[in-house]
Scaffold this active site. Structure first.
Site, PDB file in Angstrom:
ATOM      1  N   HIS A 142       0.861  -1.191   0.000  1.00  0.00           N
ATOM      2  CA  HIS A 142       0.000   0.000   0.000  1.00  0.00           C
ATOM      3  C   HIS A 142       0.895   1.237   0.000  1.00  0.00           C
ATOM      4  O   HIS A 142       1.216   1.812   1.036  1.00  0.00           O
ATOM      5  CB  HIS A 142      -0.897  -0.023   1.239  1.00  0.00           C
ATOM      6  N   HIS A 143       1.311   1.635  -1.198  1.00  0.00           N
ATOM      7  CA  HIS A 143       2.299   2.711  -1.317  1.00  0.00           C
ATOM      8  C   HIS A 143       2.181   3.303  -2.719  1.00  0.00           C
ATOM      9  O   HIS A 143       2.326   2.599  -3.721  1.00  0.00           O
ATOM     10  CB  HIS A 143       3.703   2.129  -1.082  1.00  0.00           C
TER      11      HIS A 143
END
Length: 477
Positions: free
Chosen positions: A379-380
């Site tokens: 999640h980036h």
């Protein structure tokens, strides 16, 4: 590439017009200064204790660069050239998506950090006792740079004075800070910062303050509450207790400090006992692991999401406490009638870190780029969007957030949030409870890894550097 070069440029507070630099908090682009300052302190502490290990690995200059990038930025968040301050910047950027808010900001927009072109507000505090004095540890790291070290010490002293004069939680006046990084108390930061300032300056007034019975009680260090045995960005008692235990073990100051230092030492021993499986203080996952000391991952956050940040900090404390005992010539300590050797504590730490690195039911390494498999859907924003020279709108980038394809860019070295309480892990980009990496999580991992690295015979702490400024209380023998 470069990102957010206008941060602070339009800040109307008058503190600064330059807030370039620093670190983004996680997979977003918000600068939360409270957890970021904890990150700086944890890395600095690991360098102070294990400088020789960093040097042997060829990483000493690298980690010092990382710390300095953080402290250079933190120095911009207040008037560090003054003798006193009355306000400090606590955050850059916003993430308000409540009520369907669609104004471009750092959570609503899924775009590369290099593509940010919307306004990024600056939030300041006029009372932030819990946001203060995280630079004292870094000043010890940079003792070889006298001018810079003095600048950090001056700033730490000034912020600590500000924190004591204008008391209050930094998050009390800011809705966003309360949502993301709410501070529950500032008393524990008083003891934490005071202990570091004593090491950095040798000024006994800080030691007198932190060994005051009332302050320790207010900070919750001696309450026997299980959660106080955790070290995190918002929970300092366990870290402070070990810092002061180290002082008693290796520098025995005697009267009038010994009684309170013994209390801190006892509390550290209780914390270490609580980590061990035979005392059943904490639950653990039910994983059946090969060559494991613990039956699974210790649940220091009671089974809630994102467990690994607490585990890495506990592994660091356990390793460091073992090394401190060995440096003092002790074999271990007692948990009730049972003698616990330093090897037992190190085995606990190693088991937990091995779980993170792949010794778990999923056979998943939670450190991206290490082992196989490791999370592919971190999640980036920067990792998930290909470098294709296309500029996406805030909502236009969502297609990469929800893409079924693995991230095109590998975020090497980032530890993700981790599995749930039943050892399961969902490698899903949209679920940050599993796949988000954060700044403060990874600082604890680095500290734990360097503490555990090397052979036992060469793996001890640096006994003297942290005491450089501490004066002899008695004539030398």
């Amino acid at each position: 590439g470069d990102s957010c070069l206008t941060d602070g440029k339009f800040d109307s507070s008058g503190i600064t017009n330059d807030l370039l630099g620093g670190y983004y908090d996680a997979g977003d682009a918000i600068k939360f200064h409270f957890p970021a300052s904890f990150n700086v302190t944890m890395l600095s502490w690991s360098v102070i204790e294990y400088r020789a290990k960093y040097e042997a690995a060829g990483e000493l200059n690298h980690v010092k660069e990382i710390i300095k990038w953080g402290t250079d930025y933190l120095l911009k968040t207040f008037n560090h050239s003054a003798d006193s301050i009355s306000r400090i910047i606590a955050q850059v950027g916003v993430g308000d998506i409540s009520g369907g808010n669609k104004i471009p900001n750092d959570l609503y927009c899924w775009i590369r950090p290099e593509g940010i072109d919307y306004d990024r507000p600056v939030q300041e505090c006029t009372s932030s006792s819990d946001l203060a004095a995280e630079m004292a540890a870094a000043s010890i790291v940079f003792k070889d740079n006298e001018e810079y070290s003095k600048k950090l010490i001056h700033s730490a002293i000034m912020i600590f004075k500000f924190s004591r004069q204008y008391r209050g939680r930094y998050s009390a006046g800011g809705v966003e800070a309360g949502w993301f990084y709410n501070s529950r108390s500032y008393w524990d930061e008083f003891t934490w910062s005071g202990a570091w300032l004593y090491y950095a300056t040798g000024n006994s007034s800080y030691l007198k303050l932190v060994t005051t019975t009332g302050l320790g009680k207010q900070a919750g260090i001696f309450r026997g509450i299980l959660d106080n045995s955790l070290l995190s960005w918002d929970n300092m008692p366990a870290g402070t207790a070990l810092l002061l235990s180290r002082l008693r073990l290796l520098l025995n100051l005697g009267y009038p400090y010994d009684e309170m230092l013994r209390a801190f030492h006892n509390q550290t021993a209780i914390t270490m006992c609580s980590y061990l499986p035979n005392f059943s203080s904490w639950n653990a996952t039910k994983a059946k692991l090969s060559f494991a000391f613990y039956r699974g991952l210790i649940q220091l956050n009671h089974g809630r999401p994102q467990p690994l940040q607490y585990v890495t900090n506990a592994a660091f404390l356990a390793s460091l406490f073992s090394n401190c005992l060995e440096a003092a010539g002790l074999l271990g300590w007692f948990c009730g009638p049972n003698l616990i050797t330093t090897d037992v504590m190190r085995r606990f730490a190693k088991t937990q870190i091995d779980y993170i690195l792949g010794n778990n039911p999923q056979k998943m390494s939670y450190l991206v780029g290490f082992g196989s498999p490791y999370p592919q859907y971190v999640h980036h924003r920067g990792a998930s969007i290909p470098k294709n020279k296309i500029k996406y709108s805030c909502k236009g980038g969502w297609k990469w957030r929800h893409s079924s394809k693995p991230n095109p860019n590998t975020l090497v070295g980032a530890m993700v949030a981790g599995p749930h309480k039943h050892d399961g892990f969902h490698d899903v980009r949209s679920n940050y409870n599993y796949t988000v990496p954060t700044l403060h999580d990874n600082a604890g991992l680095v500290a734990a890894l360097v503490a555990l690295s090397g052979k036992k015979s060469t793996g001890g702490i640096d006994k003297s550097t942290i005491f450089t400024e501490v004066p002899l209380m008695f004539p030398a023998p």
